[in-house]
Write an enzyme that holds these catalytic residues in place. Structure first.
Site, PDB file in Angstrom:
ATOM      1  N   HIS A 109     -44.094   2.610 -23.272  1.00 13.35           N
ATOM      2  CA  HIS A 109     -43.064   1.568 -23.114  1.00 13.35           C
ATOM      3  C   HIS A 109     -42.091   1.538 -24.292  1.00 13.35           C
ATOM      4  O   HIS A 109     -41.775   0.493 -24.832  1.00 13.35           O
ATOM      5  CB  HIS A 109     -43.705   0.187 -22.944  1.00 13.35           C
ATOM      6  CG  HIS A 109     -44.625   0.072 -21.772  1.00 13.35           C
ATOM      7  ND1 HIS A 109     -45.071  -1.144 -21.302  1.00 13.35           N
ATOM      8  CD2 HIS A 109     -45.188   1.016 -20.964  1.00 13.35           C
ATOM      9  CE1 HIS A 109     -45.873  -0.937 -20.256  1.00 13.35           C
ATOM     10  NE2 HIS A 109     -45.954   0.367 -20.046  1.00 13.35           N
TER      11      HIS A 109
ATOM     12  N   ARG B 145     -39.161  -4.151 -18.173  1.00 14.56           N
ATOM     13  CA  ARG B 145     -40.469  -3.660 -18.602  1.00 14.56           C
ATOM     14  C   ARG B 145     -40.341  -2.392 -19.438  1.00 14.56           C
ATOM     15  O   ARG B 145     -40.609  -2.383 -20.615  1.00 14.56           O
ATOM     16  CB  ARG B 145     -41.362  -3.410 -17.381  1.00 14.56           C
ATOM     17  CG  ARG B 145     -42.780  -2.916 -17.742  1.00 14.56           C
ATOM     18  CD  ARG B 145     -43.623  -2.770 -16.486  1.00 14.56           C
ATOM     19  NE  ARG B 145     -44.946  -2.268 -16.791  1.00 14.56           N
ATOM     20  CZ  ARG B 145     -45.283  -0.981 -16.805  1.00 14.56           C
ATOM     21  NH1 ARG B 145     -44.364  -0.051 -16.519  1.00 14.56           N
ATOM     22  NH2 ARG B 145     -46.519  -0.603 -17.087  1.00 14.56           N
TER      23      ARG B 145
ATOM     24  N   GLY C  13     -42.031   0.109 -12.970  1.00 13.35           N
ATOM     25  CA  GLY C  13     -42.925  -1.005 -12.709  1.00 13.35           C
ATOM     26  C   GLY C  13     -44.310  -0.723 -13.280  1.00 13.35           C
ATOM     27  O   GLY C  13     -44.564   0.340 -13.863  1.00 13.35           O
TER      28      GLY C  13
ATOM     29  N   GLU D 259     -37.896  -0.154 -10.039  1.00 16.20           N
ATOM     30  CA  GLU D 259     -36.657  -0.849  -9.698  1.00 16.20           C
ATOM     31  C   GLU D 259     -35.428  -0.028 -10.067  1.00 16.20           C
ATOM     32  O   GLU D 259     -35.398   0.601 -11.132  1.00 16.20           O
ATOM     33  CB  GLU D 259     -36.549  -2.170 -10.465  1.00 16.20           C
ATOM     34  CG  GLU D 259     -37.719  -3.103 -10.324  1.00 16.20           C
ATOM     35  CD  GLU D 259     -37.593  -4.334 -11.218  1.00 16.20           C
ATOM     36  OE1 GLU D 259     -38.567  -5.095 -11.297  1.00 16.20           O
ATOM     37  OE2 GLU D 259     -36.512  -4.522 -11.835  1.00 16.20           O
TER      38      GLU D 259
ATOM     39  N   TYR E  77     -33.989 -10.049 -15.624  1.00 16.57           N
ATOM     40  CA  TYR E  77     -34.536  -9.264 -14.525  1.00 16.57           C
ATOM     41  C   TYR E  77     -36.013  -9.547 -14.260  1.00 16.57           C
ATOM     42  O   TYR E  77     -36.644  -8.840 -13.479  1.00 16.57           O
ATOM     43  CB  TYR E  77     -34.226  -7.783 -14.758  1.00 16.57           C
ATOM     44  CG  TYR E  77     -32.741  -7.557 -14.574  1.00 16.57           C
ATOM     45  CD1 TYR E  77     -32.222  -7.168 -13.352  1.00 16.57           C
ATOM     46  CD2 TYR E  77     -31.842  -7.883 -15.585  1.00 16.57           C
ATOM     47  CE1 TYR E  77     -30.857  -7.050 -13.155  1.00 16.57           C
ATOM     48  CE2 TYR E  77     -30.473  -7.774 -15.399  1.00 16.57           C
ATOM     49  CZ  TYR E  77     -29.992  -7.360 -14.174  1.00 16.57           C
ATOM     50  OH  TYR E  77     -28.635  -7.268 -13.965  1.00 16.57           O
TER      51      TYR E  77
END
Length: 558
Positions: free
Chosen positions: A345, A407, A426, A432, A442
Site C-alpha cells: 500500500h 486505499r 480494493g 475501482e 472516496y
C-alpha cells in the site's frame, strides 16, 4: 465494511477459530500520541492443514501499549486481534499460496511496519484425479483483426478453475477462477494478422491440474483492418521489476527498476539499454516499496527535470533530478516527504496534468484510518506545483491533498477534458476506477467499491466502474484518444474502455492470462502504448529475481 477499529474478527478468507492470550499483555488506554509500535517479530505458521493454519508471533512494543494486531495476506486485510492475543487459527483455501504478515496498532491508531512474511502452500484435502468435461459449444467471431470466442461452461466433480485457449497449437490465453468465482467463458484474441484464418481449441482444468481433452476446433477468419488493439511486440526483457515508465520527447524510454533502485534508459526498439543512475536513499519494504513512479516535466526540453516517487527507510517521497543522459543526483530536490510507507500500500504513480501540476497516488500504508485523516498524506491523491510547493487552489489550504478516502491508488491519467481518472486496489471484493474531483472523499475504509451500507454516506464519491478483485487488481492506467486502458496484476489482463461522459462503455478484455501479471501501461509518443509485466518477485524487495517483459502495443483508430 466496518471501520478498521471495529475489525475484531477475520473476514473474507476464513474465520478466527481460536485465540490464545499472552500473560501480562493488555492494551493501554487511548492517549494522544504519534509513536507507532515496533513491528511484530518471530511470526511462525504451524499446524497447516487443508482448512486452517495457526499463526503465532512475539509481542511488539509501544510507548502506550499495543491495542491490536492486524493480520494480512499478500496486501489483503483478513482481520484483527486484541493486543493480548498473539496466536490465532485461520481458515484457508485448499491449494492457495499465501504470504501472511502482521502489523501492530496502538489505541491512538498508530500502525507499525509489518512483520516478516511467512509463506504457506495450502494442501488439498484429498486427491482429485477426475478431469473436467470437454468444453462445448465453442464459437468465434471476428471484428477486424480481433477474434472473440464464446463457449458453454465445462463441469467437474470439484470445480473448473481455468480454461486454456489455444490458437493454431500455441496457447494464446489462460482464464482462471475458483469454485466460488468460476472462470469466464469468453475470450478476445487481439492483434492478429488481417484476412487470415485461425483455428482455436479450448482445454478445461481444475485446481489440481487435471485437464480435459481439447474441444472441437473452430476456425475464424479475421477482417481486413484493425479497429482497437492491433498488435503487440516484445521490446525487451528485464530481470528486475519495471515499475514507472516514461518516454521523452526524443523517443528515449526511461523505466524504474523497483528493487535495484535504479533507472534504465533505452531506445524505442529496446536497443542501447543502460542505467542512468541509482536513486539516493531509496529502500525496499520486503513487499512492494522501492523506486516506483516516474514523470517528465512538461517543460522537459528546457528544464530537464525527471520526477521520481520512491520509498525510503522512513517514508515514501517525491523528488526530482536533472537528467541530461545521466541522472544528476547532485541536483536532487526533495519535494514531498512523509507519505506513509509499509510492506504494501505504497501507491506510487505520478502524472502531470494539463494544468501543469504534478499529481501523485499515495497509498494508505496499511493504516486505513489515514485515508480519512486530512492531516496525513496516506490514502490520497496529491497535487503539487512542479517545484514542490502547495498550489494556492488546492481544496485544503496549505495541504498537498487533492482527494482522499483511497486505499491503494496506483493508476492516474487525464482525458481530453482535463479530468483525472484514478485506478485503485480494493481489499478482497472490488477494485475501482474513479473520476477524481477536487476535494472528493472516496470512502475508504468505510466503503470498498460499492459494498457496504456506508457507501450511501452523503459526500462519498462513488466509483465510475468496479471490478471483482480476482479479475482486476489493476496498477497502471493510460488514456489515449479518450479510450482508457488498465494493466492488471491478479487479473492478468488489459482492460479497454471508451470514456463516454461520466461513464466507461464498451469494456473489453485483452491478453487474459497471455503474459501473466501486468503492471504498467503508458502512452507512447507515437500514440500507441507501452506495457510491462510483473510476474515474479513483486512481493519482496529482492533485486533481479524476476523475468519480466516490456511490450509495445499498436492501437487502431477505433
Amino acid at each position: 465494511m466496518l471501520p478498521r477499529r471495529a475489525l475484531l474478527a477475520v473476514f473474507a478468507v476464513g474465520v478466527l477459530l481460536t485465540g490464545t492470550t499472552a500473560a501480562g499483555s493488555s492494551p493501554a488506554s487511548a492517549v494522544a500520541d504519534t509513536q507507532p509500535p515496533t513491528a511484530p517479530t518471530d511470526l511462525t505458521a504451524t499446524d497447516l492443514s487443508c482448512s486452517s493454519v495457526t499463526l503465532s508471533w512475539s509481542a511488539a512494543t509501544d510507548d502506550t501499549g499495543v491495542a491490536f494486531y492486524d493480520l494480512y495476506h499478500d496486501g489483503q486485510a483478513i482481520g484483527s486481534t486484541t493486543g493480548d492475543v498473539r496466536t490465532v487459527t485461520l481458515g484457508v483455501v485448499p491449494g492457495a499460496r499465501w504470504g501472511f504478515y502482521v502489523n501492530a496498532r496502538d489505541a491512538a491508531g498508530n500502525v507499525s511496519q509489518a512483520s516478516r512474511t511467512v509463506s504457506v502452500s495450502v494442501p488439498f484435502c484429498s486427491p482429485d484425479t477426475t478431469a473436467p468435461s470437454v468444453p462445448a459449444g465453442l464459437t468465434g467471431e471476428a471484428v477486424g483483426t480481433a477474434v472473440t470466442l464464446r463457449w458453454v461452461p465445462s463441469t467437474d466433480d470439484v470445480a473448473v478453475t481455468g480454461y486454456e485457449v489455444w490458437r493454431d497449437g500455441t496457447r494464446a490465453g489462460l482464464l482462471t477462477g475458483s469454485a466460488a468465482d468460476p472462470p469466464a467463458t469468453t475470450f478476445t484474441d487481439a492483434g492478429l494478422a488481417a484476412e487470415t484464418t485461425y483455428a482455436y481449441t479450448l482445454v478445461a482444468r481444475d485446481a489440481q491440474g487435471n485437464t480435459s481433452p481439447p474441444s472441437d476446433a473452430v476456425q475464424v477468419r479475421t477482417g481486413g483492418s484493425c479497429a482497437a488493439v492491433c498488435g503487440i511486440t516484445q521490446v525487451t526483457t528485464e530481470r528486475d521489476l519495471p515499475w514507472g515508465l516514461v518516454q521523452l520527447p526524443d523517443g528515449t524510454v526511461l523505466y524504474a527498476q523497483r528493487d535495484l533502485f535504479t533507472i534504465q534508459a533505452m531506445a524505442p526498439d529496446g536497443s542501447g539499454k543502460h542505467s542512468i543512475g541509482r536513486v539516493p536513499d531509496a529502500a525496499g519494504t520486503n513487499g512492494e516499496g522501492g523506486v516506483l513512479g516516474l514523470a517528465v516535466s512538461p517543460e522537459f526540453a528546457t528544464d530537464h527535470w525527471l520526477y521520481v516517487y520512491h520509498t525510503t527507510a522512513a517514508d515514501n517521497r517525491i523528488v526530482r533530478f536533472q537528467y541530461d543522459g545521466t541522472l544528476r543526483t547532485a541536483s536532487r530536490e526533495i519535494l514531498v516527504t512523509g507519505i506513509p510507507r509499509n510492506k504494501y500500500h505504497n501507491g506510487g504513480r505520478l502524472r502531470f496534468g494539463p494544468d501543469g501540476k504534478l499529481y501523485a497516488a499515495a497509498g494508505d500504508g496499511q493504516d486505513p484510518d489515514q485515508a480519512q485523516d486530512l492531516s496525513n498524506l496516506g490514502g490520497k491523491v496529491l497535487r503539487l506545483n512542479p517545484d514542490g510547493t502547495v498550489p494556492d487552489d488546492n481544496p485544503f489550504p496549505g495541504s498537498f491533498v487533492w482527494s482522499y478516502g483511497h486505499r491503494n491508488p496506483q493508476g492516474l491519467a487525464f482525458d481530453s477534458q482535463g479530468r483525472l481518472w484514478e485506478q485503485e486496489f480494493g481489499n478482497n471484493v472490488m477494485d475501482e476506477t474513479n473520476l477524481v474531483v477536487k476535494g472528493g472523499n472516496y470512502g475508504w475504509p468505510a466503503c470498498e467499491g460499492t459494498v457496504g451500507d456506508a457507501c450511501a454516506t452523503p459526500g462519498y464519491v462513488a466509483p465510475v466502474q468496479t471490478y471483482p478483485v480476482a479479475a482486476a487488481s489493476c496498477s497502471g492506467l493510460a488514456i489515449v484518444r479518450d479510450v482508457l486502458y488498465l494493466a492488471c496484476l491478479r487479473g492478468a489482463r488489459l482492460y479497454r474502455a471508451v470514456i463516454d461522459g461520466d461513464r466507461l462503455t464498451g469494456i473489453q478484455q485483452y491478453y487474459v492470462g497471455t503474459y501473466g501479471r501486468l503492471r504498467t501501461v503508458e502512452p507512447a509518443v507515437d500514440g500507441n502504448l507501452w506495457l510491462t509485466t510483473s510476474t515474479g518477485g513483486d512481493k519482496d524487495s529482492i533485486p533481479r529475481n524476476s523475468n519480466e517483459r516490456i511490450f509495445k502495443i499498436a492501437l487502431g483508430d477505433g
